[in-house]
Design an enzyme around this catalytic site. Structure first.
Site, PDB file in Angstrom:
ATOM      1  N   HIS A  72      -7.893  -5.058  -0.317  1.00  0.00           N
ATOM      2  CA  HIS A  72      -7.231  -4.369   0.688  1.00  0.00           C
ATOM      3  C   HIS A  72      -6.701  -4.792   2.030  1.00  0.00           C
ATOM      4  O   HIS A  72      -7.484  -5.465   1.975  1.00  0.00           O
ATOM      5  CB  HIS A  72      -7.054  -3.060   0.733  1.00  0.00           C
ATOM      6  N   ASP A 108     -10.536  -3.742  -4.647  1.00  0.00           N
ATOM      7  CA  ASP A 108      -9.728  -2.439  -4.009  1.00  0.00           C
ATOM      8  C   ASP A 108      -9.795  -1.484  -4.743  1.00  0.00           C
ATOM      9  O   ASP A 108      -9.573  -1.543  -6.074  1.00  0.00           O
ATOM     10  CB  ASP A 108      -7.665  -3.133  -3.670  1.00  0.00           C
ATOM     11  N   SER A 149       0.840  -1.301   0.113  1.00  0.00           N
ATOM     12  CA  SER A 149      -0.047  -0.109   0.355  1.00  0.00           C
ATOM     13  C   SER A 149       0.646   0.899   0.267  1.00  0.00           C
ATOM     14  O   SER A 149       1.652   1.901  -1.132  1.00  0.00           O
ATOM     15  CB  SER A 149      -0.978  -0.161   1.295  1.00  0.00           C
TER      16      SER A 149
END
Length: 311
Positions: free
Chosen positions: A283, A253, A158
């Site tokens: 995610h 996501d 991320s």
């Protein structure tokens, strides 16, 4: 593909209580909530590694805390510098301890996790500067971290994958050798328009509004800053000459399409890329392997791909 059933059940539980908007919440409360969420997940099996040591490396504003995981393997091994996710405002060495332990075990590499400064107290370029300084120091002292100068990799998830991609660009420009980069559901373009931001706008742990808030807290509103390669790696002038990349995205996501776009850009530039969008996942699936066999299989594949590039 339908949402992975164990993850669907988790999301039903989380979505039952609406979360406050990130920009309206004290950062310390967000960090506390993240820790509580992690504590509420099934306890993972702690991956066995050779040793774990907390240390520090020199940084631009302070000594940067790091955690060094060493495999049980004897002799020189590859080194992976890992930058944690958390939207640039949460996360630390403890939040990703199980993630980095497993990375060390599976890849049989020294893993150095970096505890960079967090926004909004320390906005861009603080996190980037810390991560670049840490990676440079480790590369310059590789005898202390794995001892194979030709087998250094960067990794992150991320926001951490965003930082890893940006540091990989800097390493290329500085002609520093880099053997691989592992980017798991990376944020790559702060101001792009992507269908996944709309398709997965709400209800999948990370919302479209969360992404907008987090990016603003980190990099502000200046279009020139948001478009620079240190913030939006997809917007770099060139991706040629970058290290081989393992890039993972998740079907549900909001960041999916910009991660896929980054993989495509690197492929067009002639970079060796393994890219996979994992159907049914969301995610943060790196943290959900104990809950979801599909997430566990995805992580196993990603680590195997990285290990191959570091062999």
């Amino acid at each position: 593909m339908p949402l992975d059933p164990p993850l669907s059940a988790l999301l039903d539980q989380l979505n039952a209580t609406p979360a406050p908007r990130i920009r309206d919440t004290d950062p310390e409360e967000l960090r506390k909530a993240q820790r509580q969420l992690g504590a509420g997940l099934p306890a993972p099996e702690t991956p066995a590694v050779g040793s774990v040591e907390d240390a520090s490396v020199p940084g631009p504003a302070r000594d940067i805390p790091v955690r060094v995981y060493r495999p049980a393997t004897d002799g020189p091994v590859p080194t992976v510098v890992f930058f944690h996710g958390g939207g640039w405002i949460t996360g630390d060495l403890d939040s990703h301890d199980d993630v980095t332990r497993r990375l060390c075990r599976d890849v049989e590499a020294v893993v150095v996790a970096v505890d960079y400064r967090l926004a909004p107290e320390h906005p861009f370029p603080a996190a980037y500067d810390d991560c670049l300084a840490a990676a440079r120091h480790i590369a310059d002292h590789i005898a202390d971290y794995g001892a194979r100068p030709d087998r250094l990799a960067l990794a992150g998830d991320s926001a951490g994958a965003n930082l890893a991609a940006a540091v990989a660009l800097a390493f290329r420009d500085e002609h520093r050798p880099l053997a691989a980069q592992l980017l798991v559901y990376p944020a790559t373009d702060f101001d792009g328009t992507y269908p996944s931001r709309t398709e997965n706008a709400a209800g999948y742990l990370l919302s479209r509004q969360d992404v907008l808030d987090l990016q603003t807290l980190y990099a502000g509103d200046d279009p020139a800053v948001r478009a620079c390669a240190r913030v939006s790696p997809l917007r770099a002038d060139s991706h040629a000459g970058l290290a081989p990349a393992v890039i993972a995205t998740a079907q549900y996501d909001p960041l999916r399409d910009e991660g896929d776009a980054y993989a495509a850009a690197l492929t067009r530039a002639g970079v060796d890329v393994f890219a996979r969008t994992y159907d049914g996942l969301i995610h943060a699936f790196l943290h959900l392997t104990r809950l979801s066999p599909a997430a566990d299989e995805a992580v196993t594949e990603l680590h195997a791909q990285l290990k191959t590039r570091l062999a």
